[in-house]
Write a protein that holds these residues in place. Structure first.
Motif, short mmCIF file in Angstrom:
data_model
loop_
_atom_site.label_atom_id
_atom_site.label_comp_id
_atom_site.label_asym_id
_atom_site.label_seq_id
_atom_site.Cartn_x
_atom_site.Cartn_y
_atom_site.Cartn_z
N ARG A 128 29.27 39.92 35.98
CA ARG A 128 30.50 39.11 35.85
C ARG A 128 30.33 37.76 36.55
O ARG A 128 29.93 37.68 37.72
N GLN A 161 32.08 34.10 37.72
CA GLN A 161 33.29 33.32 38.01
C GLN A 161 32.89 32.18 38.94
O GLN A 161 32.01 32.34 39.79
N GLN A 198 39.51 48.02 41.06
CA GLN A 198 39.84 46.70 41.59
C GLN A 198 38.70 45.70 41.35
O GLN A 198 38.93 44.55 40.98
N GLY A 214 38.67 44.35 38.04
CA GLY A 214 39.84 43.53 37.73
C GLY A 214 40.61 44.06 36.54
O GLY A 214 40.80 45.27 36.37
N GLY A 215 41.05 43.14 35.67
CA GLY A 215 41.81 43.55 34.49
C GLY A 215 41.03 44.50 33.61
O GLY A 215 41.59 45.42 33.02
#
Length: 386
Positions: free
Chosen positions: A274, A276, A343, A346-347
């Protein structure tokens, strides 16, 4: 696969490690691909059952003289851990086979063992454990199911609930009151066959997790069983039940370790991939600290479970504390680790596109069955204070 309890506490024997590798390959290829669909459709994991039976991992605890592998308790824990890593529902096949036959193995007659255990070992039958009732959950000694002699037979009347793999099993270890004036000392343990007259499955629970494993309610209406299907002496059933739990609470701990490991593996894979703010989120210290805590607590839980299993295998007395502690600690860790995995995703973690949400739902039951973690703390404190 014969067991050896005299291994180094901090180094598993080579045969245990080889067995884990072989089973992990089976789990990845033959069980994991069906886990999400099994959960979504609330169906029994037949693919897992077939794979476990074909490879001999469905009931490795059964002694060799009854056709089983005779695996030691640590090896049994590893089997359940590895299956739970990919599918908790499937891990209940070997787990409940042990739970449903442990009392028989500990205290049953040779004739009754010969009647039941070979079919469990070869996978033609499964076993379940019937202790709880609607009004006798944590207070199991207040059960109302009764058994009375009738010539050479026993007649059972009553009901049991929360029976894991109920309706799928052939054999059921059932606790019933034979002398209501003696309290816990008036409870006896019996083996009931699914075809015994008067036995029926009356319903199934709709559950938060372990949706691939049926949880049934059983009824006994003048249920007739042969007189030789009592386990041990009359009035020893509750003692047998407690002995059983001393040997099987570690398997719930193993199940908890397995699902936590699966969630940690998934979380690590996800955060490394992931991106970000222009980089992998695994580069952020907050993420790193979460992963470190998850892995640290998981390793502590695993060691406690193996230690408890090894002590049970050695036949040590007074193992109630460590059996309860291993189940309690590991299941609390599993709930924390799986929640943290959601968690970290996330989504995405909140969707059914990833296994994290299923693992979190499945982990919850490990804090509840075979005695809630509140009851485990009661067991531990009594062991400390007696």
């Amino acid at each position: 696969m014969a067991g050896n309890p005299d291994f180094d506490l901090f180094q598993l024997p080579e045969e245990h490690q080889e067995m884990r590798e072989a089973l992990r390959d089976i789990c990845e290829k033959q069980i994991k691909p069906f886990a999400a669909e099994v959960d979504e459709n609330h169906r029994f994991p037949v693919e897992a059952e077939e794979a476990l039976v074909a490879s001999g991992f469905n009931a490795v605890h059964v002694p060799e003289e009854y056709g089983g592998a005779g695996a030691d308790s640590v090896m049994v824990a590893i089997v359940i851990e590895e299956v739970a890593r990919v599918c908790v529902s499937s891990s209940l096949i070997p787990g409940v086979n042990k739970l449903g036959t442990m009392g028989l193995i500990l205290n049953g007659s040779e004739e009754l063992k010969q009647q039941v255990l070979p079919s469990i070992a070869d996978g033609s039958a499964m076993a379940s454990y019937a202790l709880s009732e609607r009004e006798a959950g944590s207070d199991a000694a207040s059960m109302r199911t009764k058994a009375r002699r009738d010539g050479d037979n026993w007649i059972l009347n009553g009901s049991k609930c929360w029976i894991t793999n109920g309706g799928k099993s052939t054999w059921y270890t059932v606790m019933a009151v034979t002398d209501p004036d003696k309290g816990a000392n008036g409870i006896s343990s019996f083996i009931v066959h699914k075809d015994d007259p008067g036995f029926s499955v009356t319903g199934y629970e709709r559950k938060l997790g372990i949706k691939g494993s049926p949880t049934a309610e059983l009824a006994f209406e003048n249920c007739v069983i042969p007189g030789d299907r009592i386990i041990g002496d009359e009035g020893t059933g509750f003692k047998t039940a407690l002995q059983t739990l001393d040997h099987t609470r570690q398997t719930i701990g193993a199940q908890a370790v397995g699902v936590a490991q699966g969630a940690l593996d998934l979380a690590i894979e996800y955060v490394k991939d992931r991106k970000q703010f222009g980089k992998s989120i695994s580069d952020f210290q907050g993420i790193q600290f979460m992963l470190a805590d998850m892995a640290m607590e998981l390793e502590a839980a695993r060691l406690m479970v193996y230690h408890a299993a090894a002590r049970a295998e050695r036949g040590e007395k007074d193992i109630s504390f460590i059996a309860a502690a291993s189940k309690c600690f590991a299941s609390d860790v599993a709930m924390k680790v799986t929640t943290d995995a959601v968690q970290l995703l996330g989504g995405a973690g909140y969707t059914m596109d990833f296994a994290a949400e299923r693992m979190m739902r499945d982990a919850k039951i490990t804090q509840i069955y075979e005695g809630t973690n509140q009851i485990q703390r009661v067991v531990m404190s009594r062991a400390l204070l007696k």
